[in-house]
Enzyme design. Structure first.
Site, PDB file in Angstrom:
ATOM      1  N   SER A  45      45.455  50.334  32.746  1.00 25.70           N
ATOM      2  CA  SER A  45      45.756  50.143  34.161  1.00 25.70           C
ATOM      3  C   SER A  45      47.249  49.995  34.388  1.00 25.70           C
ATOM      4  O   SER A  45      47.974  49.479  33.526  1.00 25.70           O
ATOM      5  CB  SER A  45      45.049  48.871  34.655  1.00 25.70           C
TER       6      SER A  45
ATOM      7  N   TYR B 284      43.279  40.073  34.467  1.00 22.35           N
ATOM      8  CA  TYR B 284      42.828  41.469  34.390  1.00 22.35           C
ATOM      9  C   TYR B 284      43.859  42.316  33.648  1.00 22.35           C
ATOM     10  O   TYR B 284      43.533  43.060  32.718  1.00 22.35           O
ATOM     11  CB  TYR B 284      42.597  42.024  35.791  1.00 22.35           C
TER      12      TYR B 284
END
Length: 349
Positions: A141, A166
């Site tokens: 990501s 995350y």
């Protein structure tokens, strides 16, 4: 000079491609792309209730209509279940897209990120290791860039300052993947996705949330008072990149040096690439295009920047383009109306 990759091998069409997260936004779109190309796809998903399970079931129904698709409802954190799946299906390629997504959700539910993104990823690595998988491609990501401010974000940058759990789990995936590539000479490629959007998108993402609120006559929350830039990447562009990378097995980089290590390559068969549109868009401009596509003006409530968020993302995709002769190009003026058209056909309004 970009590090070399092996020429695309002629993979057997009989070898299935395992797609984890097949009921998710990107996993579904990739599975449909691979099936349309005549490849067999084994889909895995646990249908997590993180967002509307009915949307996930609708995606699976579309995939089930295509020949060559097999689905297993399974949590990737289930170690015996994943080991059995790999042993039975024997995939030649793996696209690992299952994850607990969402920066903001990680502030309140950290344990789910460790279970899905760390334990689950370990089970995928072990499955690949023990079953002769020729290439594992997994989703990282743009969140891993964290506190970095040098733009555009390059895979050659250090990414040791994540701003959310995350992001930290995604950085952990990259480190774990390198360990397996180094120890077991297992070819692994990580792809850092930049703000995917498009038809069948995730209901927790801004474009979906804004669309629903505007159509229902509710105000939208605009964080950082609208001073945000995002490298919005249309989902079909993104999965085209993933599909091409699947068939580009990385080779060790002979130019790699421990004296000046390149984070994106290695003496192991390991690569990292960004996949982004390379044209960051101001959040207020995105909202303007969305308002035009919907034919309605949004009521806006301006908020402070939320914890874990970054004000700007911008991808340098030079390495990706050199490897697969492709980079995303769809502008939001085309992508957003396509999303709105799908949304209205699926939900009405």
């Amino acid at each position: 000079m970009p590090a070399p990759v092996d020429p695309s091998p002629e993979f057997s069409g009989a070898d299935p491609v395992l797609v984890t997260g097949a009921a998710g936004f990107i996993g579904f779109t990739l599975a449909r792309r691979l099936l349309a190309a005549g490849r067999r796809v084994v889909g895995v998903d646990n249908l997590s209730p993180y967002y509307d399970v009915r949307l996930k079931e609708a995606r699976l129904a579309v995939l089930a209509e295509q020949p060559g698709f097999t689905f297993h409802r399974l949590d990737i954190a289930d170690r015996p279940g994943m080991a059995d799946l790999f042993a039975r299906e024997k995939p030649g390629l793996v696209a690992h897209l299952a994850a607990q997504a969402g920066v903001r959700h990680s502030l309140t539910h950290p344990e789910t990120y460790v279970d899905a993104n760390v334990v689950g990823f370990l089970n995928v690595l072990e499955g690949c290791r023990h079953n002769g998988v020729r290439h594992l491609v997994y989703a990282s990501s743009s969140s891993v860039y964290g506190a970095n401010t040098a733009m555009p974000f390059s895979v050659r940058q250090n990414v040791d300052h994540p701003l959310s759990l995350y992001a930290a789990t995604k950085k952990a995936n990259e480190l774990m993947a390198h360990c397996y590539a180094h120890l077991y000479r297992m070819p692994v490629t990580g792809l850092r996705f930049f703000t995917a959007y498009g038809p069948w998108g995730r209901p927790d993402m801004a474009m979906f949330l804004f669309t629903r609120a505007i159509l229902e006559g509710r105000p939208i929350e605009v964080f950082n008072h609208g001073h945000m830039l995002r490298d919005f990447t249309y989902v079909d562009d993104l999965v085209e990149g993933v599909a091409r990378v699947l068939d580009r097995v990385p080779a060790p980089d002979p130019a790699w040096s421990g004296d000046a290590p390149n984070p994106a390559t290695s003496t192991a068969p390991y690569r990292l690439y960004n996949i982004g549109n390379t044209r960051p868009v101001a959040l207020m401009d995105m909202i303007g295009v969305l308002e035009k596509a919907l034919g309605r003006e949004a009521q806006k409530i301006f908020r402070e920047l939320q914890p874990g968020d970054v004000p700007e993302t911008y991808a340098d995709v030079a390495e990706l383009e050199a490897a697969i002769d492709f980079h995303p190009t769809t502008p939001i003026e085309i992508g957003i109306p396509r999303f709105v058209e799908w949304y209205r056909s699926f939900y009405g309004g």
